[in-house]
Design a protein around this motif. Sequence first.
Motif, PDB file in Angstrom:
ATOM      1  N   ARG A  92      17.288 -63.636   8.709  1.00 52.69           N
ATOM      2  CA  ARG A  92      17.193 -62.194   8.517  1.00 52.69           C
ATOM      3  C   ARG A  92      16.938 -61.491   9.851  1.00 52.69           C
ATOM      4  O   ARG A  92      16.479 -62.089  10.816  1.00 52.69           O
ATOM      5  N   LEU A  93      17.199 -60.180   9.874  1.00 51.46           N
ATOM      6  CA  LEU A  93      16.924 -59.361  11.042  1.00 51.46           C
ATOM      7  C   LEU A  93      15.487 -58.853  11.008  1.00 51.46           C
ATOM      8  O   LEU A  93      14.935 -58.588   9.936  1.00 51.46           O
ATOM      9  N   VAL A  94      14.920 -58.693  12.202  1.00 52.15           N
ATOM     10  CA  VAL A  94      13.571 -58.147  12.322  1.00 52.15           C
ATOM     11  C   VAL A  94      13.570 -57.041  13.374  1.00 52.15           C
ATOM     12  O   VAL A  94      14.438 -56.987  14.250  1.00 52.15           O
ATOM     13  N   ALA A  95      12.587 -56.157  13.259  1.00 51.56           N
ATOM     14  CA  ALA A  95      12.299 -55.174  14.298  1.00 51.56           C
ATOM     15  C   ALA A  95      11.135 -55.719  15.119  1.00 51.56           C
ATOM     16  O   ALA A  95      10.114 -56.140  14.557  1.00 51.56           O
ATOM     17  N   VAL A 154      25.863 -57.335  11.679  1.00 48.30           N
ATOM     18  CA  VAL A 154      25.000 -57.225  10.502  1.00 48.30           C
ATOM     19  C   VAL A 154      24.258 -55.894  10.515  1.00 48.30           C
ATOM     20  O   VAL A 154      24.186 -55.183   9.500  1.00 48.30           O
ATOM     21  N   PHE A 155      23.709 -55.534  11.658  1.00 48.37           N
ATOM     22  CA  PHE A 155      22.945 -54.284  11.771  1.00 48.37           C
ATOM     23  C   PHE A 155      23.844 -53.073  11.537  1.00 48.37           C
ATOM     24  O   PHE A 155      23.492 -52.164  10.762  1.00 48.37           O
ATOM     25  N   ASP A 156      24.995 -53.026  12.183  1.00 47.07           N
ATOM     26  CA  ASP A 156      25.899 -51.886  12.031  1.00 47.07           C
ATOM     27  C   ASP A 156      26.385 -51.743  10.590  1.00 47.07           C
ATOM     28  O   ASP A 156      26.472 -50.629  10.056  1.00 47.07           O
ATOM     29  N   GLN A 157      26.700 -52.851   9.939  1.00 48.18           N
ATOM     30  CA  GLN A 157      27.172 -52.787   8.555  1.00 48.18           C
ATOM     31  C   GLN A 157      26.085 -52.274   7.620  1.00 48.18           C
ATOM     32  O   GLN A 157      26.359 -51.499   6.703  1.00 48.18           O
ATOM     33  N   ALA A 158      24.850 -52.713   7.854  1.00 47.42           N
ATOM     34  CA  ALA A 158      23.736 -52.253   7.018  1.00 47.42           C
ATOM     35  C   ALA A 158      23.512 -50.757   7.186  1.00 47.42           C
ATOM     36  O   ALA A 158      23.275 -50.029   6.205  1.00 47.42           O
ATOM     37  N   CYS A 159      23.595 -50.261   8.425  1.00 49.38           N
ATOM     38  CA  CYS A 159      23.416 -48.820   8.671  1.00 49.38           C
ATOM     39  C   CYS A 159      24.554 -48.019   8.040  1.00 49.38           C
ATOM     40  O   CYS A 159      24.319 -46.976   7.409  1.00 49.38           O
ATOM     41  N   ALA A 160      25.773 -48.492   8.195  1.00 46.86           N
ATOM     42  CA  ALA A 160      26.929 -47.780   7.638  1.00 46.86           C
ATOM     43  C   ALA A 160      26.853 -47.712   6.116  1.00 46.86           C
ATOM     44  O   ALA A 160      27.208 -46.695   5.508  1.00 46.86           O
ATOM     45  N   ALA A 161      26.370 -48.774   5.488  1.00 48.28           N
ATOM     46  CA  ALA A 161      26.279 -48.802   4.028  1.00 48.28           C
ATOM     47  C   ALA A 161      25.291 -47.768   3.506  1.00 48.28           C
ATOM     48  O   ALA A 161      25.402 -47.313   2.356  1.00 48.28           O
ATOM     49  N   ARG A 162      24.322 -47.377   4.339  1.00 47.13           N
ATOM     50  CA  ARG A 162      23.308 -46.393   3.929  1.00 47.13           C
ATOM     51  C   ARG A 162      23.503 -45.039   4.617  1.00 47.13           C
ATOM     52  O   ARG A 162      22.648 -44.171   4.547  1.00 47.13           O
ATOM     53  N   ASP A 163      24.660 -44.903   5.285  1.00 47.22           N
ATOM     54  CA  ASP A 163      24.992 -43.663   5.999  1.00 47.22           C
ATOM     55  C   ASP A 163      23.899 -43.290   6.995  1.00 47.22           C
ATOM     56  O   ASP A 163      23.533 -42.112   7.136  1.00 47.22           O
ATOM     57  N   LEU A 164      23.388 -44.293   7.686  1.00 47.36           N
ATOM     58  CA  LEU A 164      22.386 -44.076   8.729  1.00 47.36           C
ATOM     59  C   LEU A 164      23.059 -44.165  10.098  1.00 47.36           C
ATOM     60  O   LEU A 164      24.001 -44.943  10.289  1.00 47.36           O
ATOM     61  N   HIS A 165      22.551 -43.373  11.039  1.00 51.91           N
ATOM     62  CA  HIS A 165      23.179 -43.299  12.364  1.00 51.91           C
ATOM     63  C   HIS A 165      22.126 -43.555  13.438  1.00 51.91           C
ATOM     64  O   HIS A 165      21.535 -42.620  13.981  1.00 51.91           O
ATOM     65  N   PRO A 166      21.864 -44.820  13.737  1.00 51.37           N
ATOM     66  CA  PRO A 166      20.820 -45.148  14.718  1.00 51.37           C
ATOM     67  C   PRO A 166      21.227 -44.729  16.126  1.00 51.37           C
ATOM     68  O   PRO A 166      22.419 -44.662  16.466  1.00 51.37           O
ATOM     69  N   THR A 201      21.479 -59.180   4.309  1.00 53.62           N
ATOM     70  CA  THR A 201      22.529 -60.035   4.851  1.00 53.62           C
ATOM     71  C   THR A 201      22.007 -60.743   6.089  1.00 53.62           C
ATOM     72  O   THR A 201      21.528 -60.091   7.023  1.00 53.62           O
ATOM     73  N   PRO A 202      22.084 -62.061   6.139  1.00 58.34           N
ATOM     74  CA  PRO A 202      21.548 -62.766   7.307  1.00 58.34           C
ATOM     75  C   PRO A 202      22.528 -62.746   8.475  1.00 58.34           C
ATOM     76  O   PRO A 202      23.745 -62.595   8.300  1.00 58.34           O
ATOM     77  N   ALA A 203      21.984 -62.890   9.658  1.00 54.16           N
ATOM     78  CA  ALA A 203      22.806 -63.161  10.834  1.00 54.16           C
ATOM     79  C   ALA A 203      22.972 -64.675  10.928  1.00 54.16           C
ATOM     80  O   ALA A 203      22.015 -65.426  10.795  1.00 54.16           O
ATOM     81  N   LEU A 204      24.198 -65.103  11.125  1.00 50.11           N
ATOM     82  CA  LEU A 204      24.498 -66.530  11.137  1.00 50.11           C
ATOM     83  C   LEU A 204      24.869 -66.995  12.535  1.00 50.11           C
ATOM     84  O   LEU A 204      25.472 -66.248  13.317  1.00 50.11           O
ATOM     85  N   LEU A 205      24.520 -68.230  12.823  1.00 48.43           N
ATOM     86  CA  LEU A 205      25.029 -68.921  13.993  1.00 48.43           C
ATOM     87  C   LEU A 205      25.872 -70.066  13.453  1.00 48.43           C
ATOM     88  O   LEU A 205      25.374 -70.893  12.673  1.00 48.43           O
ATOM     89  N   ALA A 206      27.148 -70.095  13.820  1.00 54.11           N
ATOM     90  CA  ALA A 206      28.058 -71.063  13.204  1.00 54.11           C
ATOM     91  C   ALA A 206      29.024 -71.632  14.224  1.00 54.11           C
ATOM     92  O   ALA A 206      29.399 -70.966  15.203  1.00 54.11           O
ATOM     93  N   LEU A 207      29.425 -72.876  13.999  1.00 52.72           N
ATOM     94  CA  LEU A 207      30.532 -73.477  14.731  1.00 52.72           C
ATOM     95  C   LEU A 207      31.813 -73.168  13.973  1.00 52.72           C
ATOM     96  O   LEU A 207      31.870 -73.321  12.748  1.00 52.72           O
ATOM     97  N   ILE A 208      32.832 -72.736  14.682  1.00 50.92           N
ATOM     98  CA  ILE A 208      34.113 -72.430  14.034  1.00 50.92           C
ATOM     99  C   ILE A 208      35.233 -73.186  14.731  1.00 50.92           C
ATOM    100  O   ILE A 208      35.166 -73.469  15.926  1.00 50.92           O
ATOM    101  N   TRP A 209      36.272 -73.520  13.955  1.00 49.31           N
ATOM    102  CA  TRP A 209      37.426 -74.221  14.494  1.00 49.31           C
ATOM    103  C   TRP A 209      38.606 -74.023  13.548  1.00 49.31           C
ATOM    104  O   TRP A 209      38.437 -73.609  12.402  1.00 49.31           O
TER     105      TRP A 209
END
Length: 296
Positions: free
Chosen positions: A165-168, A204-216, A263-271
């Motif tokens: 999860r994200l924290v402040a 994750v942060f931008d999507q959460a703000c956009a979903a609530r119409d917040l403009h940080p 929504t969590p922030a993920l660290l993932a290997l991709i290929w």
Amino acid sequence: MELRQLEYFVAVAEERNFTRAAERVHISQSGVSAQIRRLERELGAELFDRSARTVTLTVAGKAALAHARTALAAAGAVGQAVGEVSDLIRGRLTVGMVVGCTVTPLFEALAAFHRDHPGVELSLLEDNSDRLVEGVRAGAVDLALVGAAAAAPEGLEALTLISERLVAAVPPGHPLAARPRVALSELVAHPIVCMPPGTGLRTVFDQACAARDLHPVIALQATAADAIADLAARDLAVAVLSESMAARYGDRLTARLIEDVETPALLALIWRDGQGPAVRELLAYSRRAFAGPAHT
């Protein structure tokens, strides 16, 4: 019992003729016949009925045929696996790594892989997650460690390593430090310091703000967590980090969960799917490295 005897047995069973079977396995007919006889003596039963012009399987032969085919297939698979590993003697792998992330297990995996397969040239590329994803899709990057807001970028394979999860994060005297948790609406009332666009955490942060119409107000941006923490510790802005990132700065920052960003922030290997043996081998090393003792 030898594999070549099983090969000859299967050839005769499929060709229904000793001469054609001999041509197929490239030895003389007498050689095929002699080996089949040896196999029959070892098994204690005749495998073929030779009384007619066309060779047919006996009951014992029918029972043995499927197992003989399985044994030959297994032997072939062993050879293929060894051949694939042998292919790792030479080649080149480009590995991507998201900027600003402490990824000691990835370095451990690369070191172990290089030690065991020194003929593979390794190239490490740092970039933001969005560009690394595109690099993997285009084939310019073989394997990448990225931050993401979803389990797998579309069209790619992924192995999630960390999900948080994200924290402040604020200095102890900051007003948000007195709260057990922080709502997103409360957070955006303050200037923000965070990762730049194109990183998983920022997505994750931008999507959460956009979903609530917040403009940080994104007052400051940095690609390294150390820089974000230093700026927040000087009370220039509120840091938005993941839980494990913020935990490293507990001596000077107080972290509070952003309660309505689930929504969590993920660290993932991709290929890409269908990669060669070198990528598959490096993936195996990476799985072991990230499954080891706790890391940050």
